[in-house]
Design a protein around this motif. Structure first.
Motif, PDB file in Angstrom:
ATOM      1  N   MET A  95      36.836  47.542  28.881  1.00  0.00           N
ATOM      2  CA  MET A  95      36.134  46.557  30.446  1.00  0.00           C
ATOM      3  C   MET A  95      37.334  45.427  30.699  1.00  0.00           C
ATOM      4  O   MET A  95      37.565  44.505  30.133  1.00  0.00           O
ATOM      5  N   GLU A  96      37.592  45.433  32.017  1.00  0.00           N
ATOM      6  CA  GLU A  96      38.281  44.248  32.552  1.00  0.00           C
ATOM      7  C   GLU A  96      37.324  43.380  33.628  1.00  0.00           C
ATOM      8  O   GLU A  96      36.336  44.101  34.319  1.00  0.00           O
ATOM      9  N   LEU A  97      36.840  42.376  33.515  1.00  0.00           N
ATOM     10  CA  LEU A  97      36.398  41.063  34.465  1.00  0.00           C
ATOM     11  C   LEU A  97      37.191  40.847  35.497  1.00  0.00           C
ATOM     12  O   LEU A  97      38.381  40.068  34.834  1.00  0.00           O
ATOM     13  N   ARG A  98      36.727  41.030  37.030  1.00  0.00           N
ATOM     14  CA  ARG A  98      37.956  40.053  37.963  1.00  0.00           C
ATOM     15  C   ARG A  98      36.417  39.554  39.012  1.00  0.00           C
ATOM     16  O   ARG A  98      35.404  39.667  39.274  1.00  0.00           O
ATOM     17  N   HIS A  99      37.528  38.038  38.899  1.00  0.00           N
ATOM     18  CA  HIS A  99      36.887  37.350  39.343  1.00  0.00           C
ATOM     19  C   HIS A  99      37.017  36.828  41.242  1.00  0.00           C
ATOM     20  O   HIS A  99      38.604  37.800  41.555  1.00  0.00           O
ATOM     21  N   ILE A 103      33.432  40.942  38.558  1.00  0.00           N
ATOM     22  CA  ILE A 103      32.987  42.338  38.776  1.00  0.00           C
ATOM     23  C   ILE A 103      33.098  42.582  37.293  1.00  0.00           C
ATOM     24  O   ILE A 103      34.601  42.994  37.321  1.00  0.00           O
ATOM     25  N   ALA A 104      32.707  43.519  36.482  1.00  0.00           N
ATOM     26  CA  ALA A 104      33.770  44.361  35.673  1.00  0.00           C
ATOM     27  C   ALA A 104      33.243  45.714  35.699  1.00  0.00           C
ATOM     28  O   ALA A 104      32.727  46.344  36.516  1.00  0.00           O
ATOM     29  N   TYR A 105      34.775  46.048  35.691  1.00  0.00           N
ATOM     30  CA  TYR A 105      35.373  47.789  35.510  1.00  0.00           C
ATOM     31  C   TYR A 105      35.199  47.892  34.532  1.00  0.00           C
ATOM     32  O   TYR A 105      36.120  47.954  33.863  1.00  0.00           O
ATOM     33  N   ASP A 106      34.473  49.503  34.926  1.00  0.00           N
ATOM     34  CA  ASP A 106      35.002  50.599  33.026  1.00  0.00           C
ATOM     35  C   ASP A 106      36.244  51.814  33.707  1.00  0.00           C
ATOM     36  O   ASP A 106      35.542  52.801  34.407  1.00  0.00           O
ATOM     37  N   GLN A 107      37.336  51.363  33.479  1.00  0.00           N
ATOM     38  CA  GLN A 107      38.553  51.987  34.063  1.00  0.00           C
ATOM     39  C   GLN A 107      38.473  52.289  35.672  1.00  0.00           C
ATOM     40  O   GLN A 107      37.850  53.536  36.257  1.00  0.00           O
ATOM     41  N   ASP A 108      38.674  51.134  35.863  1.00  0.00           N
ATOM     42  CA  ASP A 108      38.052  51.388  37.635  1.00  0.00           C
ATOM     43  C   ASP A 108      37.168  51.455  38.052  1.00  0.00           C
ATOM     44  O   ASP A 108      36.681  51.152  39.406  1.00  0.00           O
ATOM     45  N   ARG A 109      36.046  52.209  37.402  1.00  0.00           N
ATOM     46  CA  ARG A 109      34.533  51.934  37.780  1.00  0.00           C
ATOM     47  C   ARG A 109      34.085  50.874  37.844  1.00  0.00           C
ATOM     48  O   ARG A 109      33.830  50.171  37.124  1.00  0.00           O
ATOM     49  N   PRO A 110      33.479  49.987  39.393  1.00  0.00           N
ATOM     50  CA  PRO A 110      32.477  49.363  38.994  1.00  0.00           C
ATOM     51  C   PRO A 110      31.513  49.640  38.619  1.00  0.00           C
ATOM     52  O   PRO A 110      30.308  50.461  38.827  1.00  0.00           O
ATOM     53  N   VAL A 111      31.290  48.570  37.208  1.00  0.00           N
ATOM     54  CA  VAL A 111      29.397  49.008  36.617  1.00  0.00           C
ATOM     55  C   VAL A 111      29.047  47.772  36.415  1.00  0.00           C
ATOM     56  O   VAL A 111      27.770  48.168  35.927  1.00  0.00           O
TER      57      VAL A 111
END
Length: 176
Positions: A1-5, A57-65
């Motif tokens: 999971m990637e979190l982007r500000h 925003i949380a991304y799961d393999q570039d999909r916003p979730v």
């Protein structure tokens, strides 16, 4: 999971992402116009009208979730004006740096129950300097209120921010 500000300058870019997640979490219901995507987008525009709006925003393999977004309450904020509960003198006095209003935190069903909402929440708060954070909870979801209590929030009263909105429980967490 990637979190982007994201900050206010990114709003045009992330608005469609936030709206798509909202639409999936809250499918159209003609009996609840307050929960429509159109009304969400109107609220989002109002919430982002200040200059320190912040989203994660949380991304799961570039999909916003999932996402969370917030902004500080301005001295002229109407946040406390729809309270149905009387609060102590001075409690509602805002400076623009005193209280962060957490307006939305939302996850797709497929990503619930993994601690992701807490990660989003804490990532947003870690970047903030306000004294406290406030949010609204629909009282028909007591498990959500219990979760916020586990995160350090306390119930301070109730409010109905719009005539067609439910009566929400108002919760506040002091920040260090």
């Amino acid at each position: 999971m990637e979190l982007r500000h994201h900050r206010l300058d990114d709003l045009d870019q992330v608005r469609p992402i936030l709206s798509a997640i909202y639409a999936e979490v809250h499918p159209a219901d003609p009996d609840m116009p307050f929960r429509s995507v159109e009304r969400f987008e109107q609220r989002l525009a109002g919430h982002a009208s200040g200059n320190d709006w912040h989203a994660v925003i949380a991304y799961d393999q570039d999909r916003p979730v999932g996402f969370v977004y917030a902004a500080p309450l301005a001295p002229t904020s109407k946040w406390w004006s729809s309270m149905l509960t009387e609060l102590p003198e001075g409690y509602v006095d805002e400076t623009g740096r005193r209280t962060l209003a957490l307006f939305e935190i939302m996850l797709l069903d497929t990503h619930r129950g993994r601690g992701l909402s807490h990660r989003l929440h804490e990532a947003l708060l870690a970047a903030r300097t306000e004294e406290r954070v406030t949010l609204l909870v629909d009282p028909t979801h007591p498990s959500v209120a219990r979760l916020y209590e586990e995160w350090g929030y306390k119930r301070v009263g109730d409010q109905q921010p719009f005539p067609d909105a439910p009566v929400f429980t108002v919760m506040v967490r002091e920040l260090s």
